[in-house]
Write a protein that holds these residues in place. Structure first.
Motif, PDB file in Angstrom:
ATOM      1  N   TRP A  54      12.082  92.390  20.322  1.00  0.00           N
ATOM      2  CA  TRP A  54      13.249  93.066  19.747  1.00  0.00           C
ATOM      3  C   TRP A  54      13.756  94.168  20.677  1.00  0.00           C
ATOM      4  CZ3 TRP A  54      16.660  91.985  16.165  1.00  0.00           C
ATOM      5  CH2 TRP A  54      16.336  91.059  15.189  1.00  0.00           C
ATOM      6  N   ILE A  55      12.835  94.954  21.220  1.00  0.00           N
ATOM      7  CA  ILE A  55      13.230  96.024  22.155  1.00  0.00           C
ATOM      8  C   ILE A  55      13.934  95.431  23.370  1.00  0.00           C
ATOM      9  CG2 ILE A  55      12.327  97.774  23.740  1.00  0.00           C
ATOM     10  CD1 ILE A  55      10.218  98.411  21.585  1.00  0.00           C
ATOM     11  N   PHE A  56      13.405  94.325  23.888  1.00  0.00           N
ATOM     12  CA  PHE A  56      14.016  93.673  25.041  1.00  0.00           C
ATOM     13  C   PHE A  56      15.448  93.255  24.737  1.00  0.00           C
ATOM     14  CE2 PHE A  56      15.102  89.612  27.057  1.00  0.00           C
ATOM     15  CZ  PHE A  56      15.141  90.009  28.386  1.00  0.00           C
ATOM     16  N   TRP A  57      15.654  92.570  23.608  1.00  0.00           N
ATOM     17  CA  TRP A  57      16.994  92.083  23.278  1.00  0.00           C
ATOM     18  C   TRP A  57      17.963  93.220  22.971  1.00  0.00           C
ATOM     19  CZ3 TRP A  57      18.559  87.909  25.147  1.00  0.00           C
ATOM     20  CH2 TRP A  57      17.706  86.825  25.311  1.00  0.00           C
ATOM     21  N   ILE A  58      17.478  94.285  22.356  1.00  0.00           N
ATOM     22  CA  ILE A  58      18.330  95.452  22.122  1.00  0.00           C
ATOM     23  C   ILE A  58      18.757  96.056  23.451  1.00  0.00           C
ATOM     24  CG2 ILE A  58      18.315  97.826  21.245  1.00  0.00           C
ATOM     25  CD1 ILE A  58      16.564  96.730  18.913  1.00  0.00           C
ATOM     26  N   PHE A  59      17.831  96.123  24.410  1.00  0.00           N
ATOM     27  CA  PHE A  59      18.176  96.637  25.731  1.00  0.00           C
ATOM     28  C   PHE A  59      19.197  95.740  26.429  1.00  0.00           C
ATOM     29  CE2 PHE A  59      17.489  96.609  30.329  1.00  0.00           C
ATOM     30  CZ  PHE A  59      17.855  97.921  30.610  1.00  0.00           C
ATOM     31  N   VAL A  60      19.024  94.429  26.324  1.00  0.00           N
ATOM     32  CA  VAL A  60      19.967  93.488  26.949  1.00  0.00           C
ATOM     33  C   VAL A  60      21.362  93.680  26.365  1.00  0.00           C
ATOM     34  CG1 VAL A  60      20.577  91.043  27.131  1.00  0.00           C
ATOM     35  CG2 VAL A  60      18.242  91.775  27.607  1.00  0.00           C
ATOM     36  N   ILE A  61      21.461  93.764  25.054  1.00  0.00           N
ATOM     37  CA  ILE A  61      22.765  93.958  24.407  1.00  0.00           C
ATOM     38  C   ILE A  61      23.374  95.297  24.808  1.00  0.00           C
ATOM     39  CG2 ILE A  61      23.896  94.282  22.163  1.00  0.00           C
ATOM     40  CD1 ILE A  61      21.878  92.177  21.084  1.00  0.00           C
ATOM     41  N   TYR A  62      22.553  96.339  24.851  1.00  0.00           N
ATOM     42  CA  TYR A  62      23.017  97.659  25.282  1.00  0.00           C
ATOM     43  C   TYR A  62      23.546  97.601  26.714  1.00  0.00           C
ATOM     44  CZ  TYR A  62      22.734 102.417  27.057  1.00  0.00           C
ATOM     45  OH  TYR A  62      23.018 103.613  27.650  1.00  0.00           O
ATOM     46  N   ALA A  63      22.800  96.935  27.605  1.00  0.00           N
ATOM     47  CA  ALA A  63      23.221  96.844  29.007  1.00  0.00           C
ATOM     48  C   ALA A  63      24.535  96.089  29.140  1.00  0.00           C
ATOM     49  CB  ALA A  63      22.133  96.168  29.831  1.00  0.00           C
ATOM     50  N   ILE A  64      24.716  95.038  28.359  1.00  0.00           N
ATOM     51  CA  ILE A  64      25.956  94.257  28.421  1.00  0.00           C
ATOM     52  C   ILE A  64      27.140  95.081  27.925  1.00  0.00           C
ATOM     53  CG2 ILE A  64      27.162  92.274  27.432  1.00  0.00           C
ATOM     54  CD1 ILE A  64      24.444  90.786  27.540  1.00  0.00           C
ATOM     55  N   PHE A  65      26.953  95.813  26.848  1.00  0.00           N
ATOM     56  CA  PHE A  65      28.054  96.600  26.299  1.00  0.00           C
ATOM     57  C   PHE A  65      28.404  97.804  27.159  1.00  0.00           C
ATOM     58  CE2 PHE A  65      27.214  94.584  22.089  1.00  0.00           C
ATOM     59  CZ  PHE A  65      28.486  94.077  21.914  1.00  0.00           C
ATOM     60  N   THR A  66      27.410  98.436  27.766  1.00  0.00           N
ATOM     61  CA  THR A  66      27.690  99.638  28.544  1.00  0.00           C
ATOM     62  C   THR A  66      28.173  99.331  29.949  1.00  0.00           C
ATOM     63  OG1 THR A  66      25.371  99.832  29.202  1.00  0.00           O
ATOM     64  CG2 THR A  66      26.078 101.065  27.250  1.00  0.00           C
ATOM     65  N   SER A  67      27.735  98.204  30.521  1.00  0.00           N
ATOM     66  CA  SER A  67      28.152  97.865  31.880  1.00  0.00           C
ATOM     67  C   SER A  67      28.200  96.346  32.042  1.00  0.00           C
ATOM     68  CB  SER A  67      27.179  98.484  32.882  1.00  0.00           C
ATOM     69  OG  SER A  67      27.578  98.194  34.184  1.00  0.00           O
ATOM     70  N   PRO A  68      29.242  95.717  31.539  1.00  0.00           N
ATOM     71  CA  PRO A  68      29.302  94.253  31.583  1.00  0.00           C
ATOM     72  C   PRO A  68      29.378  93.690  33.005  1.00  0.00           C
ATOM     73  CG  PRO A  68      31.331  95.154  30.685  1.00  0.00           C
ATOM     74  CD  PRO A  68      30.386  96.284  30.836  1.00  0.00           C
ATOM     75  N   ASP A  69      30.080  94.390  33.908  1.00  0.00           N
ATOM     76  CA  ASP A  69      30.173  93.896  35.289  1.00  0.00           C
ATOM     77  C   ASP A  69      28.812  93.884  35.972  1.00  0.00           C
ATOM     78  OD1 ASP A  69      32.900  93.515  35.095  1.00  0.00           O
ATOM     79  OD2 ASP A  69      33.363  95.528  35.849  1.00  0.00           O
ATOM     80  N   ARG A  70      28.092  94.949  35.791  1.00  0.00           N
ATOM     81  CA  ARG A  70      26.758  95.045  36.413  1.00  0.00           C
ATOM     82  C   ARG A  70      25.795  94.035  35.784  1.00  0.00           C
ATOM     83  NH1 ARG A  70      23.238 100.518  37.215  1.00  0.00           N
ATOM     84  NH2 ARG A  70      21.775  99.629  38.685  1.00  0.00           N
TER      85      ARG A  70
END
Length: 56
Positions: free
Chosen positions: A11-27
């Motif tokens: 769950w922590i991993f997927w929350i981090f992935v979603i957070y990373a996509i929303f905060t910096s989609p290009d990266r």
């Protein structure tokens, strides 16, 4: 108990992935493309290795 710990980390991993996509989609897209290139090049290298091993 170990199953619960694994579930929490998933769950922590997927929350981090979603957070990373929303905060910096290009990266995030660049990271996915880089990982994909590494995987593809790895399989290509394995194929070349076996081709040369078999003398093709």
């Amino acid at each position: 108990m170990p199953g619960q710990v694994k579930r929490i980390f998933v769950w922590i991993f997927w929350i981090f992935v979603i957070y990373a996509i929303f905060t910096s989609p290009d990266r995030a897209a660049d990271l996915v493309m880089t990982v994909w290139d590494i995987i593809v090049n790895g399989f290509a290298s394995i194929g070349i290795f076996f081709d040369r091993l078999l003398g093709r």
